[in-house]
Motif scaffolding. Structure first.
Motif, PDB file in Angstrom:
ATOM      1  N   ASP A   7      -3.505 -31.033 -77.101  1.00 12.15           N
ATOM      2  CA  ASP A   7      -3.936 -29.834 -78.183  1.00 12.15           C
ATOM      3  C   ASP A   7      -2.702 -28.998 -78.386  1.00 12.15           C
ATOM      4  OD1 ASP A   7      -5.482 -27.927 -79.644  1.00 12.15           O
ATOM      5  OD2 ASP A   7      -5.807 -26.781 -77.616  1.00 12.15           O
ATOM      6  N   PRO A   8      -2.209 -29.295 -79.777  1.00 12.63           N
ATOM      7  CA  PRO A   8      -0.785 -28.791 -79.984  1.00 12.63           C
ATOM      8  C   PRO A   8      -0.676 -27.504 -80.260  1.00 12.63           C
ATOM      9  CG  PRO A   8      -1.748 -30.101 -82.035  1.00 12.63           C
ATOM     10  CD  PRO A   8      -2.624 -29.954 -80.818  1.00 12.63           C
ATOM     11  N   GLY A   9       0.407 -26.604 -79.787  1.00  7.31           N
ATOM     12  CA  GLY A   9       0.600 -25.156 -80.136  1.00  7.31           C
ATOM     13  C   GLY A   9       2.320 -25.131 -79.616  1.00  7.31           C
ATOM     14  N   CYS A  13       0.827 -25.793 -75.136  1.00  9.51           N
ATOM     15  CA  CYS A  13       0.439 -27.078 -75.809  1.00  9.51           C
ATOM     16  C   CYS A  13      -0.400 -27.728 -74.635  1.00  9.51           C
ATOM     17  CB  CYS A  13       1.566 -27.818 -76.211  1.00  9.51           C
ATOM     18  SG  CYS A  13       1.513 -29.209 -76.871  1.00  9.51           S
ATOM     19  N   VAL A  70      -4.275 -31.150 -87.576  1.00  2.88           N
ATOM     20  CA  VAL A  70      -4.193 -29.666 -87.783  1.00  2.88           C
ATOM     21  C   VAL A  70      -4.566 -29.271 -89.446  1.00  2.88           C
ATOM     22  CG1 VAL A  70      -2.490 -27.890 -88.213  1.00  2.88           C
ATOM     23  CG2 VAL A  70      -2.258 -29.773 -86.302  1.00  2.88           C
ATOM     24  N   THR A  78       0.317 -19.211 -87.321  1.00  3.17           N
ATOM     25  CA  THR A  78      -0.055 -20.072 -86.159  1.00  3.17           C
ATOM     26  C   THR A  78      -0.003 -21.528 -86.602  1.00  3.17           C
ATOM     27  OG1 THR A  78      -1.440 -18.386 -85.710  1.00  3.17           O
ATOM     28  CG2 THR A  78      -1.902 -20.309 -84.511  1.00  3.17           C
ATOM     29  N   VAL A  79      -0.773 -21.818 -87.903  1.00  3.91           N
ATOM     30  CA  VAL A  79      -0.977 -23.144 -88.116  1.00  3.91           C
ATOM     31  C   VAL A  79       0.542 -23.799 -88.602  1.00  3.91           C
ATOM     32  CG1 VAL A  79      -0.917 -23.232 -90.670  1.00  3.91           C
ATOM     33  CG2 VAL A  79      -2.797 -24.678 -89.706  1.00  3.91           C
ATOM     34  N   THR A  82       1.655 -24.886 -84.952  1.00  2.00           N
ATOM     35  CA  THR A  82       0.586 -26.013 -84.586  1.00  2.00           C
ATOM     36  C   THR A  82       1.029 -27.446 -85.197  1.00  2.00           C
ATOM     37  OG1 THR A  82      -1.068 -24.410 -84.344  1.00  2.00           O
ATOM     38  CG2 THR A  82      -1.761 -26.711 -84.048  1.00  2.00           C
ATOM     39  N   SER A  86       2.515 -30.579 -83.041  1.00  2.67           N
ATOM     40  CA  SER A  86       1.855 -31.877 -83.298  1.00  2.67           C
ATOM     41  C   SER A  86       2.641 -32.878 -83.770  1.00  2.67           C
ATOM     42  CB  SER A  86       0.611 -31.530 -84.305  1.00  2.67           C
ATOM     43  OG  SER A  86       0.987 -31.796 -85.458  1.00  2.67           O
ATOM     44  N   ASP A 141      -6.992 -24.271 -73.748  1.00  2.49           N
ATOM     45  CA  ASP A 141      -6.115 -25.398 -74.607  1.00  2.49           C
ATOM     46  C   ASP A 141      -5.983 -26.648 -73.519  1.00  2.49           C
ATOM     47  OD1 ASP A 141      -4.252 -23.417 -76.201  1.00  2.49           O
ATOM     48  OD2 ASP A 141      -4.801 -22.642 -74.492  1.00  2.49           O
TER      49      ASP A 141
END
Lengths: 179, 179
Positions: A7-9, A13, A70, A78-79, A82, A86, A141
């Motif tokens: 779950d990318p971040g 993450c 995404v 945020t995106v 992300t 990812s 997450d």
């Protein structure tokens, strides 16, 4: 099959490893979060994400990597983070020759709860039940990463059949054109 | 100073190396494009971008890497690919300990043409003039990468002064709190 869900971040993450096949009870092999300091430069944070993902790949040797797809309809700042995190996860997997699958948040929710609009709590509850855990993995997450891996195991047979059909079609087309 | 400019993209990633200091004529050291096949999976394309950037870093040994800052107000599909390619470029640079700077498209346009709203042709014309080339580099992504490198060389003194001031302030604050 053993799947690493990501779950990318950039800040958190989520990573989770699940083993099993569709139609049989699943087993959680590992779960955690790769964190990077919010005050570090983006480039340095991406290096930290890479190091974290590499450690998980080294330690758990998954056969597949499932990453959340995404979309950019969310918050702009945020995106971007992300999407960048990812990219690093996909890069680490593909560099090792591991197949990478992308699943949308609603595909994941629908796979584990039956509804593409389920909330975090519902996803956490189902992950807990499906993997027979004592409590929902924290933070969310980490639970989402496990849900991604479960989603991949359950969706994989259909995807594999499709990929085999496409490959067979290609072979037939090639044979037809060279005959 | 020698700067590698990167105009990130999955289909075409512009790369350009410029050497020089602010206030003196600049020199183009190399320019090109890293391409990845549009029909390949995103994960494989990111590996190809990584290999391409690594080759440029190996061959030209820049001291700084300037990457275009990605915004998400553009086309949704394109911006995701751009964000992912930029993540790979930043990762490659930071992994080697190279400083990474991000410049917005309008900062780059303003630096080389005087206007943040200049079009591609104007940027290409100024890059050609500033680097004393015979013709504008093609495709536009390659010219944009050179413009990024030029922008970085010209903005760097200000940025460096700012970074030094911030660092000095930090030292003063730390001394104050420990005194």
């Amino acid at each position: 099959m053993r799947v690493l869900g990501v779950d990318p971040g950039l800040t958190r993450c989520g990573v989770g490893v699940v083993e099993g096949v569709a139609g049989r009870p699943l087993r959680m092999i590992g779960v955690g979060v790769v964190r990077t300091p919010a005050d570090a430069e983006t480039a340095r944070r991406l290096v930290a994400v890479e190091e974290g993902i590499e450690r998980w790949l080294d330690e758990y040797r998954p056969e597949f990597v499932a990453v959340e797809r995404v979309f950019s309809q969310h918050n702009v700042r945020t995106v971007m983070g992300t999407a960048q995190a990812s990219a690093v996860a996909m890069l680490c997997a593909a560099r090792r020759g591991l197949p990478v699958a992308l699943h949308t948040p609603s595909e994941v929710k629908a796979a584990v709860t039956g509804s593409g609009r389920a909330d975090k709590a519902q996803v956490g509850a189902m992950v807990t039940r499906l993997l027979r855990l004592d409590a929902p993995p924290k933070p969310a997450d980490a639970a989402d990463a496990l849900a991604l891996a479960i989603c991949h195991i359950w969706r994989a047979p259909a995807t594999d059949r499709l990929q085999r059909a496409v490959a067979a079609q290609r072979i037939r087309t090639t044979k037809g054109s060279t005959a």
